[in-house]
Scaffold this active site. Structure first.
Site, mmCIF file in Angstrom:
data_model
loop_
_atom_site.group_PDB
_atom_site.id
_atom_site.type_symbol
_atom_site.label_atom_id
_atom_site.label_comp_id
_atom_site.label_asym_id
_atom_site.label_seq_id
_atom_site.Cartn_x
_atom_site.Cartn_y
_atom_site.Cartn_z
ATOM 1 N N ARG A 169 -19.563 41.360 -60.848
ATOM 2 C CA ARG A 169 -19.111 41.519 -59.860
ATOM 3 C C ARG A 169 -18.523 43.185 -59.801
ATOM 4 O O ARG A 169 -18.445 43.785 -59.393
ATOM 5 C CB ARG A 169 -17.624 40.616 -59.913
ATOM 6 C CG ARG A 169 -17.298 39.533 -59.260
ATOM 7 C CD ARG A 169 -16.396 38.269 -59.029
ATOM 8 N NE ARG A 169 -17.836 38.032 -60.724
ATOM 9 C CZ ARG A 169 -18.098 37.031 -61.247
ATOM 10 N NH1 ARG A 169 -18.791 36.386 -59.989
ATOM 11 N NH2 ARG A 169 -18.497 36.601 -61.635
ATOM 12 N N THR A 170 -18.147 43.301 -61.925
ATOM 13 C CA THR A 170 -17.376 44.107 -61.724
ATOM 14 C C THR A 170 -19.158 45.279 -61.203
ATOM 15 O O THR A 170 -18.064 46.732 -60.665
ATOM 16 C CB THR A 170 -16.475 44.434 -62.987
ATOM 17 O OG1 THR A 170 -15.129 43.561 -62.646
ATOM 18 C CG2 THR A 170 -15.960 46.033 -63.303
ATOM 19 N N LYS A 228 -28.538 53.258 -81.448
ATOM 20 C CA LYS A 228 -28.643 53.975 -82.443
ATOM 21 C C LYS A 228 -27.200 54.171 -83.663
ATOM 22 O O LYS A 228 -27.584 55.373 -84.059
ATOM 23 C CB LYS A 228 -29.278 55.156 -82.216
ATOM 24 C CG LYS A 228 -30.202 54.941 -81.389
ATOM 25 C CD LYS A 228 -30.789 56.358 -80.047
ATOM 26 C CE LYS A 228 -32.181 55.921 -79.828
ATOM 27 N NZ LYS A 228 -32.626 56.939 -79.225
ATOM 28 N N ARG A 236 -16.963 49.558 -68.877
ATOM 29 C CA ARG A 236 -16.620 48.665 -69.289
ATOM 30 C C ARG A 236 -16.980 48.565 -71.170
ATOM 31 O O ARG A 236 -18.046 49.010 -71.427
ATOM 32 C CB ARG A 236 -17.202 47.802 -68.906
ATOM 33 C CG ARG A 236 -17.552 45.828 -69.669
ATOM 34 C CD ARG A 236 -17.640 44.962 -69.051
ATOM 35 N NE ARG A 236 -16.319 44.611 -67.658
ATOM 36 C CZ ARG A 236 -16.496 43.552 -66.775
ATOM 37 N NH1 ARG A 236 -16.929 43.018 -66.676
ATOM 38 N NH2 ARG A 236 -15.595 43.750 -66.279
ATOM 39 N N HIS A 254 -7.510 46.112 -66.971
ATOM 40 C CA HIS A 254 -8.822 45.578 -66.104
ATOM 41 C C HIS A 254 -8.099 46.067 -64.800
ATOM 42 O O HIS A 254 -7.706 45.472 -64.003
ATOM 43 C CB HIS A 254 -9.099 44.059 -66.240
ATOM 44 C CG HIS A 254 -11.021 44.044 -65.786
ATOM 45 N ND1 HIS A 254 -10.935 46.058 -64.548
ATOM 46 C CD2 HIS A 254 -11.602 43.567 -65.728
ATOM 47 C CE1 HIS A 254 -12.232 44.998 -64.574
ATOM 48 N NE2 HIS A 254 -13.062 43.410 -64.551
HETATM 49 C C1 NCD Z 1 -13.326 38.833 -65.575
HETATM 50 C C2 NCD Z 1 -13.328 40.196 -66.858
HETATM 51 O O1 NCD Z 1 -14.770 40.892 -66.908
HETATM 52 O O2 NCD Z 1 -12.314 40.224 -67.724
HETATM 53 N N1 NCD Z 1 -14.126 39.056 -65.030
HETATM 54 C C3 NCD Z 1 -14.276 40.766 -63.991
HETATM 55 O O3 NCD Z 1 -13.972 41.109 -64.361
HETATM 56 N N2 NCD Z 1 -13.757 39.971 -62.269
HETATM 57 C C4 NCD Z 1 -12.719 37.925 -65.903
HETATM 58 C C5 NCD Z 1 -13.453 37.831 -67.338
HETATM 59 O O4 NCD Z 1 -14.895 37.686 -67.293
HETATM 60 O O5 NCD Z 1 -13.056 35.983 -67.225
#
Ligand code: NCD
Length: 306
Positions: free
Chosen positions: A51-52, A80, A101, A129
């Site tokens: 999703r993200t 590397k 991320r 997040h």
């Molecule tokens: C979450 C995350 O990555 O922290 N997912 C997301 O970004 N929608 C929640 C999770 O991974 O459980």
């Protein structure tokens, strides 16, 4: 605001402005379809995501921009031994904005110190997040029509669940918000959430090991996955992973206008028999996330151009 690393960097007015922009995008998508023409988003994902990452990428495309990036650390020079700081400097030569991320807490912050373009934290380890929280806030606004006077139950892995940490921070600024922290003993929220957010602001909260016991009180139920990748010990994960499973039967004692949320991915913690309940909001939450990311990209690029 140059970058967005922690949701607490946004004022209430800025959150309102992002929500208003997202609502306007939903109402008038054509107005925004060329706003980022000629701009590039670098999507730097050192950890798995559906999703993200895809919502950031879809957001940039829907704004008329382009996307470059990688979706696993192994296909980048991190494999590397390159530092996040050097990666950020490098990517600043190619793109206009970064969504990052990373499994290490603080990595997007370090990147933001070295990048010459805005950096958005798309999840850093078990820490924060902020863009999931923006999605959560738009969901709450659309479903409940307000942020104040809500009893918010957060359930599951409150220790490693970064979405929970950011959500508690964001919701703690509204008046009359109460939290019910539902977790097994081993997965309670980190102490700093209490000492730095809940206690100084005098926010009412209680802890419960039982979801059923508190169900009737809740306006929002935010379910979370037990974060397997952050456990040191597989046996502990297996012991704790199915502590809470929300079923249609358990919703029998819930309010009629409860809003059930989950950042997703779900593993076992919400039974699929809940999906058709009108109180299940987690797939709407996915869609709202894209609009909030569009609003955020626009805002950060506008500020960078000043
Ligand atoms: C979450 C995350 O990555 O922290 N997912 C997301 O970004 N929608 C929640 C999770 O991974 O459980």
């Amino acid at each position: 605001m140059k970058s967005l690393i922690d949701i607490m960097e946004l004022s209430t007015a800025e959150i309102d402005e992002l929500i208003e922009t997202a609502l306007d995008i939903i109402a008038n998508p054509a107005k925004y379809s060329e706003k980022c023409k000629g701009k590039k988003l670098a999507s730097l994902f050192f950890e798995p995501s559906t999703r993200t990452r895809l919502s950031f990428e879809a957001a940039m495309y829907e704004l008329g921009g382009n996307v470059i990036g990688f979706s696993e650390a192994n296909s980048s020079s991190a494999a590397k031994g390159e530092s996040v700081a050097d990666t950020a400097r490098t990517v600043s030569c190619y793109a206009d904005i970064i969504a990052m991320r990373h499994p290490k807490e603080g990595a997007p912050y370090v990147a933001s110190l070295k990048a010459s373009i805005p950096v958005i934290n798309a999840g850093d380890g078990g820490h924060n997040h902020p863009t999931q929280t923006l999605a959560d806030l738009l969901t709450i606004r659309k479903e409940k029509g307000r942020f104040d006077n809500l009893t918010v139950g957060v359930c599951g892995d409150l220790k490693f669940g970064r979405t929970v940490h950011s959500l508690i921070g964001a919701m703690s600024r509204y008046s009359g918000v109460k939290f019910v922290l539902i977790s097994p003993e081993e997965l309670k929220v980190p102490e700093y959430i209490k000492t730095e957010i809940l206690d100084p602001k005098g926010i009412e909260y209680k802890e419960s090991a039982s979801l059923e016991a508190v169900m009737p009180e809740l306006d929002i139920l935010y379910m979370t996955r037990v974060q397997r990748e952050r456990f040191f010990n597989e046996a502990d994960y297996i012991r704790l992973k199915d502590t809470y499973i929300l079923t249609a039967e358990k919703l029998a004692t819930a309010k009629d206008d409860l809003c059930v949320m989950h950042p997703l991915p779900r593993v076992n913690e919400i039974s699929v028999n809940v999906d058709d309940d009108p109180r299940a909001c987690y797939f709407k939450q996915v869609l709202y996330g894209k609009y909030m990311r569009m609003a955020l990209i626009l805002k950060l690029l506008e500020e960078a151009a000043k």
